[in-house]
Motif scaffolding. Structure first.
Motif, PDB file in Angstrom:
ATOM      1  N   ARG A   9      -4.527   0.534   4.046  1.00 49.32           N
ATOM      2  CA  ARG A   9      -4.575   1.444   2.903  1.00 49.32           C
ATOM      3  C   ARG A   9      -5.817   2.328   2.950  1.00 49.32           C
ATOM      4  NH1 ARG A   9      -3.272   2.681  -2.312  1.00 49.32           N
ATOM      5  NH2 ARG A   9      -4.952   2.662  -3.841  1.00 49.32           N
ATOM      6  N   ALA A  10      -6.935   1.775   3.374  1.00 53.42           N
ATOM      7  CA  ALA A  10      -8.178   2.542   3.422  1.00 53.42           C
ATOM      8  C   ALA A  10      -8.044   3.752   4.351  1.00 53.42           C
ATOM      9  CB  ALA A  10      -9.323   1.648   3.881  1.00 53.42           C
ATOM     10  N   LEU A  13      -6.103   6.406   2.435  1.00 50.96           N
ATOM     11  CA  LEU A  13      -6.948   7.012   1.406  1.00 50.96           C
ATOM     12  C   LEU A  13      -7.978   7.954   2.037  1.00 50.96           C
ATOM     13  CD1 LEU A  13      -7.514   3.961  -0.949  1.00 50.96           C
ATOM     14  CD2 LEU A  13      -5.983   5.907  -1.305  1.00 50.96           C
ATOM     15  N   ASN A  16      -6.432  11.205   2.894  1.00 53.73           N
ATOM     16  CA  ASN A  16      -6.195  12.029   1.704  1.00 53.73           C
ATOM     17  C   ASN A  16      -7.407  12.900   1.381  1.00 53.73           C
ATOM     18  OD1 ASN A  16      -4.396  12.866  -0.282  1.00 53.73           O
ATOM     19  ND2 ASN A  16      -5.316  11.512  -1.795  1.00 53.73           N
ATOM     20  N   ARG A  17      -8.579  12.553   1.898  1.00 49.74           N
ATOM     21  CA  ARG A  17      -9.774  13.372   1.687  1.00 49.74           C
ATOM     22  C   ARG A  17      -9.921  14.432   2.779  1.00 49.74           C
ATOM     23  NH1 ARG A  17     -11.685   8.150   0.740  1.00 49.74           N
ATOM     24  NH2 ARG A  17     -12.751   8.110   2.752  1.00 49.74           N
ATOM     25  N   THR A  43       4.341   8.116   4.650  1.00 46.09           N
ATOM     26  CA  THR A  43       4.464   7.642   3.280  1.00 46.09           C
ATOM     27  C   THR A  43       5.634   8.357   2.607  1.00 46.09           C
ATOM     28  OG1 THR A  43       2.089   7.329   3.135  1.00 46.09           O
ATOM     29  CG2 THR A  43       3.284   7.402   1.078  1.00 46.09           C
TER      30      THR A  43
END
Length: 126
Positions: A9-10, A13, A16-17, A43
């Motif tokens: 998950r990290a 995330l 996403n940045r 996803t």
């Protein structure tokens, strides 16, 4: 070098940045990954449809990435494809062209403007 799959998950995330390129059937996120090679993730949220629809979309995305990353993938970057509404019905060849276009734009450092931060309501603050 064959691309590896993002599982944590990290990593999603962090992607996403990174740089964001939206197309009609998907959103491509790219971000440098400190020399870990070419990695990808997919996803598709439950908003898109039931499990059959989501799995079909993921299969299509895997094939698109397999073909496009070999030639157009960014070295030492994470690539995340996020499914959008209507991506299942979209023409496969057209989505392939759009993915190559999005990868080329990401290579040039071009992306869509940053999204505004989400704001929660009083019942569900974020």
């Amino acid at each position: 070098m064959t691309p590896t799959v993002l599982t944590k998950r990290a990593d999603f995330l962090a992607a996403n940045r990174g740089l964001r390129n939206a197309r009609p059937g998907f959103v491509l996120l790219t971000r440098p990954n400190d020399g870990r090679g070419v990695r990808y993730g997919i996803t598709v949220t439950k908003k898109i449809g039931n499990a059959v629809v989501r799995n079909r979309m993921k299969r299509r995305f895997r094939e698109l990435l397999r073909v496009a990353l070999a030639e157009h993938g960014l070295a030492d970057h994470d690539h995340v494809l996020i499914g959008r509404e209507g991506g299942v019905e979209r023409d496969f060849a057209r989505m392939g062209q759009e993915l190559v276009y999005a990868l080329d734009a990401a290579r040039d450092g071009k992306g869509d403007p940053a999204r505004r931060p989400r704001r929660g309501n009083k019942k569900n603050p974020r």
